[in-house]
Design an enzyme around this catalytic site. Sequence first.
Site, PDB file in Angstrom:
ATOM      1  CG  ASN A  57      43.620  29.924  31.794  1.00 11.13           C
ATOM      2  OD1 ASN A  57      44.370  30.811  31.678  1.00 11.13           O
ATOM      3  ND2 ASN A  57      42.410  29.903  32.318  1.00 11.13           N
ATOM      4  CD  GLU A  63      43.386  33.734  35.320  1.00 13.67           C
ATOM      5  OE1 GLU A  63      42.461  34.152  35.086  1.00 13.67           O
ATOM      6  OE2 GLU A  63      44.214  34.654  35.886  1.00 13.67           O
ATOM      7  CG  ASN A  65      40.739  37.125  34.824  1.00 13.57           C
ATOM      8  OD1 ASN A  65      40.313  37.347  33.760  1.00 13.57           O
ATOM      9  ND2 ASN A  65      40.015  36.521  35.896  1.00 13.57           N
ATOM     10  CG  HIS A 144      37.702  29.814  35.742  1.00 12.69           C
ATOM     11  ND1 HIS A 144      38.650  28.929  36.395  1.00 12.69           N
ATOM     12  CD2 HIS A 144      37.494  29.386  34.707  1.00 12.69           C
ATOM     13  CE1 HIS A 144      38.978  28.230  35.395  1.00 12.69           C
ATOM     14  NE2 HIS A 144      38.070  28.353  34.378  1.00 12.69           N
ATOM     15  CG  ASP A 145      34.639  34.895  36.491  1.00  8.56           C
ATOM     16  OD1 ASP A 145      36.193  34.588  36.951  1.00  8.56           O
ATOM     17  OD2 ASP A 145      34.269  35.262  35.512  1.00  8.56           O
TER      18      ASP A 145
END
Length: 234
Positions: A57, A63, A65, A144-145
């Site tokens: 993303n 991604e 993180n 997501h988290d």
Amino acid sequence: APAAALVAAARARPGEITIVATSPLTNLAIAVLLEPALPSLVKGAYIMGGAVYHPGNVSPLSEANFAHDARAAKIVVDAFSSTTGEGLVIAPLDVTMRAMVENAALEGLGAAGPAAQLFGAAWKAYTANYCRVLKFCGDHGALHDVHPIAYMIWPDIYTKVERMPLDIVVSNFENAANGHSLLDRRNLAKTGVVDDRTGEITAETRPMATVLLDVDADAFIERFLAAMGANATV
């Protein structure tokens, strides 16, 4: 410092602590460097990050993180991976993008408790930023988290979970591969670790992580909204 506090807690309560990380893994990586035995001192680590089969993303491959501190992601994944894969659970974009929640479904959070109200306000800022920076706009978004914690509580709703060895690529930040979750998909790799210089199999197994790849989206959203106390239906 957070890393030192985590190490101290793990040493004081061995086998009791479960780590959940839903941001770049800088502090957890520092904790591993401070105490290399950290993975054996805790129950396990549950993290949100990476993209295995799904596109990234913040780059075509990575991604956010993992890309924002790829070296930390590599340290953590290498340290917590094991022959069983039980010490590390990863929720990558592969699973988080499977369960989109409609913005309208979160409107009921305003009538819930303080924590739900805080989440509702944060959600508006989050989706606005997602649209502005990543050009992912619309009437829905990805939680997501939530997935690492959801898997701890409701493992039954995760319909595809695999144990696999992952290498986290570390490069300069401008490189699209920086932070990429590399899975060797070659048939030869299924038999062991491949020496790319010779083609020989150098080991029978590699340390693995448990990777979440798919989820019953309706059940996930329904249970999340119920847990948050939203006056909404899916």
